[in-house]
Design a protein around this motif. Structure first.
Motif, PDB file in Angstrom:
ATOM      1  N   GLY A  16       0.823  -1.207   0.000  1.00 16.75           N
ATOM      2  CA  GLY A  16       0.000   0.000   0.000  1.00 16.75           C
ATOM      3  C   GLY A  16       0.851   1.249   0.000  1.00 16.75           C
ATOM      4  N   ASN A  23       0.405   2.874   7.619  1.00 13.04           N
ATOM      5  CA  ASN A  23       1.140   1.732   7.058  1.00 13.04           C
ATOM      6  C   ASN A  23       2.322   1.353   7.952  1.00 13.04           C
ATOM      7  OD1 ASN A  23       2.596  -0.160   5.625  1.00 13.04           O
ATOM      8  ND2 ASN A  23       2.222   0.814   3.641  1.00 13.04           N
ATOM      9  N   ALA A  44       4.005   1.145  -2.174  1.00 13.52           N
ATOM     10  CA  ALA A  44       3.682   1.528  -3.552  1.00 13.52           C
ATOM     11  C   ALA A  44       4.715   2.490  -4.131  1.00 13.52           C
ATOM     12  CB  ALA A  44       2.286   2.139  -3.598  1.00 13.52           C
ATOM     13  N   GLY A 260      -4.186  -8.209   0.753  1.00 12.66           N
ATOM     14  CA  GLY A 260      -3.689  -7.153   1.617  1.00 12.66           C
ATOM     15  C   GLY A 260      -4.478  -7.065   2.912  1.00 12.66           C
ATOM     16  N   THR A 270      -7.722  -5.485   2.141  1.00 12.74           N
ATOM     17  CA  THR A 270      -7.632  -4.425   1.139  1.00 12.74           C
ATOM     18  C   THR A 270      -7.627  -5.052  -0.258  1.00 12.74           C
ATOM     19  OG1 THR A 270      -5.226  -4.454   0.926  1.00 12.74           O
ATOM     20  CG2 THR A 270      -6.137  -3.138   2.739  1.00 12.74           C
ATOM     21  N   HIS A 272      -5.294  -4.114  -2.307  1.00 12.24           N
ATOM     22  CA  HIS A 272      -3.919  -3.868  -2.762  1.00 12.24           C
ATOM     23  C   HIS A 272      -3.300  -5.121  -3.381  1.00 12.24           C
ATOM     24  CE1 HIS A 272      -3.626  -0.543   0.520  1.00 12.24           C
ATOM     25  NE2 HIS A 272      -3.934  -0.015  -0.653  1.00 12.24           N
TER      26      HIS A 272
END
Ligand SMILES: [Zn+2]
Length: 316
Positions: A16, A23, A44, A260, A270, A272
């Protein structure tokens, strides 16, 4: 051509945004993972234009976990996909978890990475210790089974329990042994993540394909507290770093996930991508992984096993 491969499955780890507010990858102290990734992190912002990180020691690819199916990815279908290369979510009709849905279990048993290796005449090991009460294993642990356990069962590799853990011939799902000591009342010794990693490396040196599964990353993601998530990632960091150092020279190590979660502690799964981190011999084989469907096939190919029929042929 490597003689062997190791898959370390980490539940609920995505890639992420590297935001300090939510995070834990950018809050935690993760020197070993950063060293493997040439100073970068699985966030990311650190991916290159091809959504990868390629360093001197490792390849990390961001792999799709949504599988073209609506909704939040879940463990049962995600693990099935990671372990078999078939789109478990599409075959089941939706994402499902946390356990593997009953209709997918025969396919998982027949087509998982360990089974494919065994069918090709190679040896397979499952490094996790499970609370087994004699042989055969206690049927209660099969009621809501996780994918890795079903894969192990499919090749008769669900063989490690408290005795093996005590003797340093198995690794606890939590990496260190506290849960066995505190919740199962077992007198297994305390181990550090580094010691657990060396145990896994020894187990892997005796098999062609070895699977180890760790679930705390998903648990801590669900709890939604930054400190718990940071502690979980720091444990994984110590474990992964020591494992990379202890890796047999002919081994490929792949670390991946099902969906995720922990990379955003604001709550739950998630959409992600998940990291596919490859270290060791022929790690470039994982370079073209694009989704969870590609990992098992890439590992089989790295082992020189014909994995055709998996992944790209399944229409998912
Ligand atoms: Zn979960």
């Amino acid at each position: 051509m490597p003689q062997r491969a190791i898959l370390v499955f980490l539940d609920g780890v995505g890639i992420g945004e590297g935001d300090l507010a939510f995070n834990p990858f950018v809050v935690a102290h993760l020197p070993r993972i950063q060293a493997l990734l040439g100073g970068r992190l699985p966030i990311a912002e650190h991916l290159d234009a091809d959504r990868r990180i390629v360093s001197e020691r490792a390849v990390l690819v961001a792999a799709d976990a949504t599988l073209g199916v609506e909704g939040l990815p879940q463990s049962g279908t995600g693990q099935t996909t990671l372990l078999t290369g078939r789109n478990g979510a599409a075959e089941y009709g939706r994402h499902f978890g946390p356990w593997v849905p009953t209709p997918l279990r025969p396919m998982l048993a027949a087509e998982n990475l360990l089974r494919r290796a065994a069918d090709a005449g190679r040896t397979a090991a499952f490094a996790n210790a499970y609370p087994l009460s004699g042989a055969p294993a206690d049927p209660r642990i099969f009621r809501r089974p996780a994918g890795p356990m079903l894969a192990a069962q499919s090749v008769g590799a669900l063989t490690r329990g408290a005795a093996e853990l005590a003797e340093g011939r198995a690794v606890a799902s939590s990496i260190t042994n506290e849960r066995w000591r505190e919740h199962l009342g077992s007198d297994v010794p305390e181990v550090t993540p580094e010691e657990a990693a060396r145990t896994l490396a020894r187990i892997a040196a005796d098999a062609d394909v070895t699977l180890f599964a760790h679930y705390d990353t998903d648990y801590t993601g669900h709890r939604g507290a930054m400190d718990g998530a940071v502690a979980a990632l720091e444990r994984v960091d110590a474990f992964v770093g020591a494992l990379a150092d202890a890796l047999p020279a002919d081994a490929l190590l792949v670390i991946s996930s099902d969906h995720g979660n922990v990379e955003d502690v604001r709550g739950g799964h998630t959409i992600h991508p998940v990291p596919v981190l490859a270290v060791g011999t022929r790690r470039e084989q994982l370079m073209n992984v694009r989704s969870l469907m590609d990992v098992a096939l890439a590992m089989l190919q790295a082992l020189g096993i014909d994995g055709r029929g998996l992944s790209s042929d399944n229409g998912g």
